[in-house]
Enzyme design. Structure first.
Site: not given
Length: 240
Positions: A130, A165
Protein backbone atom coordinates in the site's frame (compact mmCIF):
# COMPACT_ATOMS: atom_id res chain seq x y z
CA UNK A 1 24.00 -5.22 5.30
CA UNK A 2 23.51 -7.48 2.30
CA UNK A 3 25.22 -6.78 -0.99
CA UNK A 4 23.10 -8.97 -3.33
CA UNK A 5 25.85 -8.25 -5.90
CA UNK A 6 24.76 -4.62 -5.44
CA UNK A 7 21.61 -5.22 -7.47
CA UNK A 8 18.92 -2.70 -6.58
CA UNK A 9 15.75 -4.57 -5.70
CA UNK A 10 12.23 -3.51 -4.72
CA UNK A 11 9.18 -5.69 -4.10
CA UNK A 12 6.11 -3.42 -4.22
CA UNK A 13 2.93 -5.09 -2.93
CA UNK A 14 -0.58 -3.80 -3.66
CA UNK A 15 -1.77 -5.32 -0.42
CA UNK A 16 -1.20 -8.50 1.55
CA UNK A 17 1.68 -9.58 3.72
CA UNK A 18 1.50 -10.14 7.46
CA UNK A 19 -0.88 -7.26 8.19
CA UNK A 20 -3.57 -8.14 5.63
CA UNK A 21 -3.06 -11.89 5.32
CA UNK A 22 -1.93 -13.12 8.74
CA UNK A 23 -2.59 -16.74 7.76
CA UNK A 24 -0.91 -16.45 4.36
CA UNK A 25 2.86 -15.87 4.61
CA UNK A 26 3.60 -16.40 0.91
CA UNK A 27 4.62 -12.83 0.02
CA UNK A 28 6.61 -12.34 3.19
CA UNK A 29 8.47 -15.61 2.67
CA UNK A 30 9.20 -14.62 -0.91
CA UNK A 31 10.72 -11.34 0.29
CA UNK A 32 12.97 -13.16 2.75
CA UNK A 33 14.11 -15.47 -0.05
CA UNK A 34 14.92 -12.51 -2.32
CA UNK A 35 17.48 -11.25 0.21
CA UNK A 36 19.46 -14.46 -0.29
CA UNK A 37 20.64 -14.44 3.31
CA UNK A 38 20.51 -17.39 5.71
CA UNK A 39 19.15 -15.14 8.47
CA UNK A 40 18.02 -11.83 7.03
CA UNK A 41 17.98 -8.66 9.09
CA UNK A 42 14.59 -7.15 8.33
CA UNK A 43 13.52 -3.73 9.61
CA UNK A 44 9.90 -2.57 9.69
CA UNK A 45 9.08 1.11 9.04
CA UNK A 46 5.54 1.75 10.36
CA UNK A 47 5.68 5.49 9.65
CA UNK A 48 2.51 5.64 7.55
CA UNK A 49 0.44 4.25 10.43
CA UNK A 50 1.83 6.80 12.89
CA UNK A 51 4.07 4.03 14.26
CA UNK A 52 1.03 2.08 15.45
CA UNK A 53 1.93 -0.19 18.37
CA UNK A 54 -0.55 -2.83 17.16
CA UNK A 55 1.04 -2.83 13.72
CA UNK A 56 4.51 -3.23 15.18
CA UNK A 57 3.34 -6.14 17.36
CA UNK A 58 1.84 -7.83 14.27
CA UNK A 59 5.16 -7.48 12.48
CA UNK A 60 7.14 -9.12 15.27
CA UNK A 61 4.51 -11.83 15.70
CA UNK A 62 4.76 -12.73 12.01
CA UNK A 63 8.49 -12.51 11.46
CA UNK A 64 9.56 -14.06 14.76
CA UNK A 65 8.27 -17.30 13.23
CA UNK A 66 10.55 -16.96 10.22
CA UNK A 67 14.30 -17.42 9.80
CA UNK A 68 15.26 -13.76 10.21
CA UNK A 69 16.22 -11.04 12.68
CA UNK A 70 13.30 -8.57 12.89
CA UNK A 71 13.58 -4.99 14.13
CA UNK A 72 11.69 -1.74 13.61
CA UNK A 73 12.38 1.96 13.38
CA UNK A 74 9.96 4.45 14.90
CA UNK A 75 10.28 8.11 13.95
CA UNK A 76 8.04 9.11 16.86
CA UNK A 77 10.23 7.28 19.38
CA UNK A 78 13.55 6.62 17.60
CA UNK A 79 15.94 4.35 19.45
CA UNK A 80 19.03 5.87 17.81
CA UNK A 81 20.19 9.21 16.45
CA UNK A 82 22.11 7.47 13.67
CA UNK A 83 19.25 6.38 11.42
CA UNK A 84 21.53 5.98 8.44
CA UNK A 85 23.86 3.42 10.02
CA UNK A 86 20.95 1.46 11.45
CA UNK A 87 19.12 1.20 8.12
CA UNK A 88 22.22 0.47 6.06
CA UNK A 89 22.94 -2.50 8.32
CA UNK A 90 19.68 -4.17 7.27
CA UNK A 91 19.15 -6.78 4.55
CA UNK A 92 15.49 -5.83 4.06
CA UNK A 93 13.51 -2.67 4.82
CA UNK A 94 9.76 -3.35 4.97
CA UNK A 95 7.40 -0.33 4.84
CA UNK A 96 3.88 -0.65 6.22
CA UNK A 97 0.63 0.83 4.97
CA UNK A 98 -1.24 3.90 6.11
CA UNK A 99 -1.19 7.58 5.17
CA UNK A 100 1.37 8.06 2.38
CA UNK A 101 1.21 11.85 2.47
CA UNK A 102 2.28 11.84 6.12
CA UNK A 103 4.89 9.18 5.44
CA UNK A 104 6.57 11.26 2.71
CA UNK A 105 6.54 14.41 4.85
CA UNK A 106 8.12 12.67 7.84
CA UNK A 107 10.70 10.84 5.76
CA UNK A 108 11.86 14.08 4.18
CA UNK A 109 12.03 15.81 7.56
CA UNK A 110 14.18 13.01 8.98
CA UNK A 111 16.25 12.52 5.82
CA UNK A 112 14.95 9.01 5.20
CA UNK A 113 14.26 9.83 1.56
CA UNK A 114 18.03 10.13 1.03
CA UNK A 115 18.91 7.23 3.34
CA UNK A 116 16.51 4.83 1.65
CA UNK A 117 17.89 5.70 -1.78
CA UNK A 118 21.39 5.00 -0.48
CA UNK A 119 20.25 1.70 1.05
CA UNK A 120 18.68 0.68 -2.26
CA UNK A 121 21.85 1.55 -4.15
CA UNK A 122 23.86 -0.51 -1.65
CA UNK A 123 21.75 -3.63 -2.24
CA UNK A 124 19.30 -3.50 0.68
CA UNK A 125 15.95 -5.00 -0.41
CA UNK A 126 13.14 -2.43 -0.21
CA UNK A 127 9.58 -3.65 0.12
CA UNK A 128 6.17 -2.82 1.50
CA UNK A 129 2.46 -2.76 0.86
CA UNK A 130 0.00 0.00 0.00
CA UNK A 131 1.78 3.19 1.14
CA UNK A 132 4.85 0.96 1.35
CA UNK A 133 4.42 0.17 -2.34
CA UNK A 134 3.65 3.52 -3.94
CA UNK A 135 6.39 5.31 -2.01
CA UNK A 136 9.09 3.80 -4.26
CA UNK A 137 7.61 5.14 -7.52
CA UNK A 138 7.76 8.61 -9.06
CA UNK A 139 4.07 9.02 -8.30
CA UNK A 140 1.40 7.15 -6.38
CA UNK A 141 -2.37 7.17 -6.16
CA UNK A 142 -3.31 7.72 -2.54
CA UNK A 143 -6.43 8.15 -0.43
CA UNK A 144 -4.48 10.05 2.23
CA UNK A 145 -7.02 12.89 1.95
CA UNK A 146 -10.41 11.48 3.06
CA UNK A 147 -12.84 10.92 0.22
CA UNK A 148 -10.33 11.65 -2.54
CA UNK A 149 -7.94 9.69 -4.72
CA UNK A 150 -5.06 12.03 -5.48
CA UNK A 151 -1.63 11.85 -7.09
CA UNK A 152 1.32 12.14 -4.71
CA UNK A 153 4.97 12.69 -5.73
CA UNK A 154 7.08 9.94 -4.15
CA UNK A 155 10.73 8.83 -3.99
CA UNK A 156 11.16 8.08 -7.69
CA UNK A 157 13.33 4.97 -7.32
CA UNK A 158 11.03 3.31 -9.88
CA UNK A 159 9.87 5.21 -12.94
CA UNK A 160 6.16 5.86 -13.44
CA UNK A 161 3.17 5.58 -11.15
CA UNK A 162 1.61 2.96 -8.89
CA UNK A 163 -1.88 2.19 -7.63
CA UNK A 164 -2.47 -0.48 -4.95
CA UNK A 165 -5.69 -2.21 -3.80
CA UNK A 166 -6.96 -2.38 -7.37
CA UNK A 167 -9.47 -5.16 -6.70
CA UNK A 168 -10.56 -4.32 -3.14
CA UNK A 169 -11.24 -0.60 -3.49
CA UNK A 170 -13.56 -0.10 -6.51
CA UNK A 171 -12.95 3.63 -6.82
CA UNK A 172 -9.28 3.17 -7.64
CA UNK A 173 -9.54 1.79 -11.21
CA UNK A 174 -11.74 4.62 -12.58
CA UNK A 175 -9.65 7.21 -10.73
CA UNK A 176 -6.40 5.85 -12.21
CA UNK A 177 -7.89 5.79 -15.72
CA UNK A 178 -9.32 9.29 -15.41
CA UNK A 179 -6.16 10.81 -13.97
CA UNK A 180 -4.06 9.21 -16.70
CA UNK A 181 -6.49 10.36 -19.41
CA UNK A 182 -6.17 13.93 -18.12
CA UNK A 183 -2.39 13.71 -18.05
CA UNK A 184 -2.30 14.19 -14.28
CA UNK A 185 -0.37 10.98 -13.65
CA UNK A 186 2.21 9.06 -15.69
CA UNK A 187 2.00 5.52 -17.07
CA UNK A 188 2.46 2.90 -14.40
CA UNK A 189 1.37 -0.23 -12.59
CA UNK A 190 -1.67 -1.28 -10.59
CA UNK A 191 -1.83 -4.27 -8.28
CA UNK A 192 -4.56 -6.31 -6.68
CA UNK A 193 -4.19 -7.20 -3.02
CA UNK A 194 -1.80 -10.10 -2.64
CA UNK A 195 0.34 -9.17 -5.66
CA UNK A 196 3.97 -8.08 -5.60
CA UNK A 197 5.95 -6.35 -8.34
CA UNK A 198 9.59 -7.39 -8.10
CA UNK A 199 11.92 -4.86 -9.71
CA UNK A 200 15.62 -5.37 -10.26
CA UNK A 201 17.35 -2.09 -11.04
CA UNK A 202 14.89 -0.25 -13.31
CA UNK A 203 13.20 -3.33 -14.77
CA UNK A 204 10.14 -5.33 -13.72
CA UNK A 205 11.73 -8.72 -13.11
CA UNK A 206 8.79 -10.77 -11.88
CA UNK A 207 5.17 -10.50 -10.75
CA UNK A 208 4.22 -12.78 -7.84
CA UNK A 209 1.05 -13.41 -5.88
CA UNK A 210 -0.12 -14.94 -2.62
CA UNK A 211 -3.62 -15.40 -4.09
CA UNK A 212 -4.44 -17.62 -7.10
CA UNK A 213 -6.74 -15.16 -8.90
CA UNK A 214 -5.02 -11.84 -8.11
CA UNK A 215 -3.40 -9.86 -10.91
CA UNK A 216 -1.25 -6.86 -11.76
CA UNK A 217 -1.79 -4.38 -14.58
CA UNK A 218 0.25 -2.07 -16.77
CA UNK A 219 -1.60 1.20 -17.43
CA UNK A 220 -0.52 3.27 -20.44
CA UNK A 221 -1.80 6.15 -22.51
CA UNK A 222 -1.23 5.32 -26.19
CA UNK A 223 -2.39 7.64 -28.97
CA UNK A 224 -4.75 9.32 -26.54
CA UNK A 225 -6.36 6.04 -25.44
CA UNK A 226 -5.94 4.35 -22.04
CA UNK A 227 -4.68 0.80 -22.35
CA UNK A 228 -4.73 -1.57 -19.37
CA UNK A 229 -2.72 -4.75 -19.87
CA UNK A 230 -3.04 -7.70 -17.48
CA UNK A 231 0.24 -8.96 -16.00
CA UNK A 232 -0.31 -12.54 -14.87
CA UNK A 233 1.57 -13.26 -11.62
CA UNK A 234 3.38 -16.38 -10.57
CA UNK A 235 1.32 -17.91 -7.76
CA UNK A 236 3.61 -18.63 -4.79
CA UNK A 237 2.09 -22.03 -4.08
CA UNK A 238 5.38 -23.39 -2.70
CA UNK A 239 5.29 -21.06 0.32
CA UNK A 240 2.95 -22.26 3.05
Amino acid sequence: MTTNNLSRQIVAMGGGGFSMEPGNPRLDKYILEVSNQKTSKICFLPTASGDSDKYIVKFYSAFSRQQCKPSHLSLFQPHTADLRSFLLEQDIIYVGGGNTKNLMALWKEWGLDRILREAWEEGVILTGLSAGSICWFEEGLTDSIPGLITVLPCLGLIKGSNCPHYDSEPERRPAYHNLRAQGLVSDGYATDDGVGLHFIDDTLHKVVSSRPQAKAYKLEKINGEIRETVLEPIYLSQYI
